[in-house]
Design a protein around this motif. Structure first.
Motif, PDB file in Angstrom:
ATOM      1  N   ALA A  85       0.833  -1.213   0.000  1.00 29.67           N
ATOM      2  CA  ALA A  85       0.000   0.000   0.000  1.00 29.67           C
ATOM      3  C   ALA A  85       0.863   1.256   0.000  1.00 29.67           C
ATOM      4  CB  ALA A  85      -0.936  -0.014   1.211  1.00 29.67           C
ATOM      5  N   VAL A  86       1.928   1.266   0.786  1.00 27.92           N
ATOM      6  CA  VAL A  86       2.818   2.434   0.847  1.00 27.92           C
ATOM      7  C   VAL A  86       3.527   2.626  -0.489  1.00 27.92           C
ATOM      8  CG1 VAL A  86       4.930   3.331   1.902  1.00 27.92           C
ATOM      9  CG2 VAL A  86       3.125   2.370   3.353  1.00 27.92           C
ATOM     10  N   ALA A  87       4.080   1.560  -1.045  1.00 28.23           N
ATOM     11  CA  ALA A  87       4.819   1.649  -2.309  1.00 28.23           C
ATOM     12  C   ALA A  87       3.952   2.213  -3.427  1.00 28.23           C
ATOM     13  CB  ALA A  87       5.372   0.285  -2.693  1.00 28.23           C
ATOM     14  N   ALA A  88       2.684   1.855  -3.440  1.00 30.84           N
ATOM     15  CA  ALA A  88       1.770   2.341  -4.484  1.00 30.84           C
ATOM     16  C   ALA A  88       1.563   3.851  -4.409  1.00 30.84           C
ATOM     17  CB  ALA A  88       0.426   1.621  -4.367  1.00 30.84           C
ATOM     18  N   LEU A  89       1.833   4.453  -3.263  1.00 31.88           N
ATOM     19  CA  LEU A  89       1.614   5.890  -3.076  1.00 31.88           C
ATOM     20  C   LEU A  89       2.867   6.735  -3.270  1.00 31.88           C
ATOM     21  CD1 LEU A  89      -0.682   5.652   0.070  1.00 31.88           C
ATOM     22  CD2 LEU A  89      -1.380   6.162  -2.286  1.00 31.88           C
TER      23      LEU A  89
END
Length: 113
Positions: A20-24
């Motif tokens: 989730a963090v990487a996608a942002l």
């Protein structure tokens, strides 16, 4: 002491939060599983050297609560310097992504260039 089931549950939580963090993040990154250590995903922020074996800058969470709280960290040059965030596995992924972005730019991580 952490049981195998607790550790596996933590790995699953870390993996989901890391994705989730990487996608942002506002720059391209790769996810890699640390198969020789934590077995959890971490975010690859690029390699500073020119040799393919040079260590990478990475961000992640150690899933083993015996090693401390499940906080986000950023390692520079394979861990020559570690920046601890104080942000946990339960912190909103957008807040973690903003922290990683700020630190990656401040420390000139290759992915943020």
């Amino acid at each position: 002491m952490t049981t195998t089931t607790d550790h596996e549950d933590n790995i699953a939580r870390v993996d989901a939060h890391t994705i989730a963090v990487a996608a942002l993040l506002p720059f391209p990154v790769e996810l890699e599983a640390d198969m020789g250590g934590t077995f959890a995903l971490h975010i690859e922020l690029g390699t500073r050297g020119t040799d393919p074996g040079d260590p990478a800058d990475t961000a992640g969470v150690d899933p083993d609560p015996d090693n401390g709280p499940l906080d986000w960290w950023l390692d520079i040059d394979g861990g020559c310097e570690t920046i601890c965030s104080g942000l946990t596995i339960d912190t909103d992924p957008a807040i973690v992504a903003a922290w990683i972005t700020e630190q990656a730019r401040l420390h000139d991580c290759p992915a943020a260039r």
